[in-house]
Design a protein around this motif. Structure first.
Motif, PDB file in Angstrom:
ATOM      1  N   GLN A 292     -15.821  37.312 -12.881  1.00 27.37           N
ATOM      2  CA  GLN A 292     -14.872  36.272 -12.465  1.00 27.37           C
ATOM      3  C   GLN A 292     -15.366  35.576 -11.194  1.00 27.37           C
ATOM      4  OE1 GLN A 292     -10.766  37.507 -12.503  1.00 27.37           O
ATOM      5  NE2 GLN A 292     -10.926  38.332 -14.565  1.00 27.37           N
ATOM      6  N   TYR A 293     -16.617  35.186 -11.233  1.00 22.63           N
ATOM      7  CA  TYR A 293     -17.301  34.685 -10.041  1.00 22.63           C
ATOM      8  C   TYR A 293     -17.026  33.218  -9.770  1.00 22.63           C
ATOM      9  CZ  TYR A 293     -21.235  33.642  -6.923  1.00 22.63           C
ATOM     10  OH  TYR A 293     -22.016  33.242  -5.873  1.00 22.63           O
ATOM     11  N   GLN A 294     -16.871  32.442 -10.837  1.00 16.78           N
ATOM     12  CA  GLN A 294     -16.705  31.006 -10.661  1.00 16.78           C
ATOM     13  C   GLN A 294     -15.517  30.518 -11.482  1.00 16.78           C
ATOM     14  OE1 GLN A 294     -20.928  30.606 -11.711  1.00 16.78           O
ATOM     15  NE2 GLN A 294     -21.084  29.084 -10.089  1.00 16.78           N
ATOM     16  N   VAL A 295     -14.641  29.741 -10.853  1.00 13.58           N
ATOM     17  CA  VAL A 295     -13.489  29.184 -11.533  1.00 13.58           C
ATOM     18  C   VAL A 295     -13.813  27.751 -11.940  1.00 13.58           C
ATOM     19  CG1 VAL A 295     -11.051  28.571 -11.358  1.00 13.58           C
ATOM     20  CG2 VAL A 295     -11.899  30.649 -10.240  1.00 13.58           C
ATOM     21  N   ARG A 296     -13.799  27.516 -13.244  1.00 14.61           N
ATOM     22  CA  ARG A 296     -14.076  26.189 -13.769  1.00 14.61           C
ATOM     23  C   ARG A 296     -12.899  25.250 -13.525  1.00 14.61           C
ATOM     24  NH1 ARG A 296     -17.159  24.772 -17.840  1.00 14.61           N
ATOM     25  NH2 ARG A 296     -15.307  24.033 -18.968  1.00 14.61           N
ATOM     26  N   PRO A 297     -13.119  23.945 -13.656  1.00 15.39           N
ATOM     27  CA  PRO A 297     -12.015  22.995 -13.451  1.00 15.39           C
ATOM     28  C   PRO A 297     -10.820  23.247 -14.366  1.00 15.39           C
ATOM     29  CG  PRO A 297     -14.110  21.844 -13.383  1.00 15.39           C
ATOM     30  CD  PRO A 297     -14.409  23.250 -13.804  1.00 15.39           C
ATOM     31  N   ASP A 298     -11.056  23.866 -15.542  1.00 14.90           N
ATOM     32  CA  ASP A 298      -9.938  24.142 -16.438  1.00 14.90           C
ATOM     33  C   ASP A 298      -9.184  25.414 -16.051  1.00 14.90           C
ATOM     34  OD1 ASP A 298     -11.679  26.167 -17.186  1.00 14.90           O
ATOM     35  OD2 ASP A 298     -11.981  25.452 -19.235  1.00 14.90           O
ATOM     36  N   GLY A 299      -9.589  26.054 -14.944  1.00 18.45           N
ATOM     37  CA  GLY A 299      -8.907  27.241 -14.456  1.00 18.45           C
ATOM     38  C   GLY A 299      -9.474  28.556 -14.952  1.00 18.45           C
ATOM     39  N   PHE A 300     -10.425  28.504 -15.881  1.00 18.91           N
ATOM     40  CA  PHE A 300     -11.006  29.738 -16.417  1.00 18.91           C
ATOM     41  C   PHE A 300     -11.950  30.353 -15.384  1.00 18.91           C
ATOM     42  CE2 PHE A 300     -14.409  32.007 -18.667  1.00 18.91           C
ATOM     43  CZ  PHE A 300     -13.659  32.917 -19.401  1.00 18.91           C
ATOM     44  N   ALA A 301     -11.755  31.647 -15.093  1.00 19.36           N
ATOM     45  CA  ALA A 301     -12.629  32.362 -14.154  1.00 19.36           C
ATOM     46  C   ALA A 301     -13.765  33.006 -14.944  1.00 19.36           C
ATOM     47  CB  ALA A 301     -11.832  33.420 -13.394  1.00 19.36           C
ATOM     48  N   ARG A 302     -14.920  32.423 -14.878  1.00 20.88           N
ATOM     49  CA  ARG A 302     -16.013  32.865 -15.729  1.00 20.88           C
ATOM     50  C   ARG A 302     -16.795  34.001 -15.080  1.00 20.88           C
ATOM     51  NH1 ARG A 302     -21.305  28.803 -15.838  1.00 20.88           N
ATOM     52  NH2 ARG A 302     -22.474  30.095 -14.379  1.00 20.88           N
TER      53      ARG A 302
END
Length: 202
Positions: A165-175
């Motif tokens: 969960q290192y990076q949160v995309r603009p759509d809110g998903f924590a990848r």
């Protein structure tokens, strides 16, 4: 130990010419080509998302946003045979003090599997290791992106682990981001492999 280049050089975007592609500073001029060739999968896994719309104006705005990010350097990937821009490759982050760069790549569907990716990687990694004096080049890949994970193994990069969960995309998903790296001592072998792939057009 190889001396590092001046800090300003690390943040420059000179034109780099390879076997199949030219890398040139990414600007809004490239937006129309990117819009014409993109599909939903083009931006599906990008940590910062993509353009607001798959139009020249949408891509132009996205390019402006990318170029405004500090310590980031972006190149357009232009095919030599057609002159068309088919993606972008970046030093997504530059850390001069620690002598590393992160490389991120986005290629349009028509540029995948035809030698564009290895040629682009060869140009940018040669710049990092042999011109700038980097000790390390690393890559962060969305854990869901099986194609890119396979590409990193094919490159010969070492898989170091997963940043959960290192990076949160603009759509809110924590990848989850899978970290791969190549260090200076590994570069000759990786370079040889990239050269072979470029020669074979794959």
């Amino acid at each position: 130990m190889t001396d590092a280049a001046p800090a300003a050089d690390w943040l420059g975007a000179p034109t780099l010419r390879g076997h199949a592609v030219t890398l040139e500073a990414l600007t809004e001029v490239h937006a129309a080509d990117l819009a014409a060739g993109a599909d939903d999968d083009t931006v599906k896994f990008l940590s910062r998302g993509g353009p607001d719309a798959n139009t020249p104006d949408g891509w132009a705005g996205y390019i402006v946003r990318l170029n405004a990010i500090p310590d980031r350097v972006n190149w357009a990937v232009r095919r030599l045979d057609s002159g068309v821009a088919v993606g972008r490759i970046s030093f997504s982050e530059v850390r001069v003090s620690d002598r590393w760069v992160e490389v991120g790549t986005m290629l349009l569907p028509a540029a995948q599997g035809v030698g564009v990716n290895p040629d682009s990687k060869l140009l940018l990694m040669t710049r990092a290791f042999e011109v700038l004096g980097a000790n390390r080049v690393h890559f962060k890949v969305d854990a869901r992106n099986e194609r890119s994970v396979r590409a990193m193994h094919k490159l010969g990069a070492v898989q170091e682990g997963t940043l959960r969960q290192y990076q949160v995309r603009p759509d809110g998903f924590a990848r989850d981001s899978v970290m791969f790296s190549v260090i200076r001592s590994e570069w000759p072998a990786v370079k040889a492999g990239l050269r072979d792939r470029v020669a074979a057009g794959r």
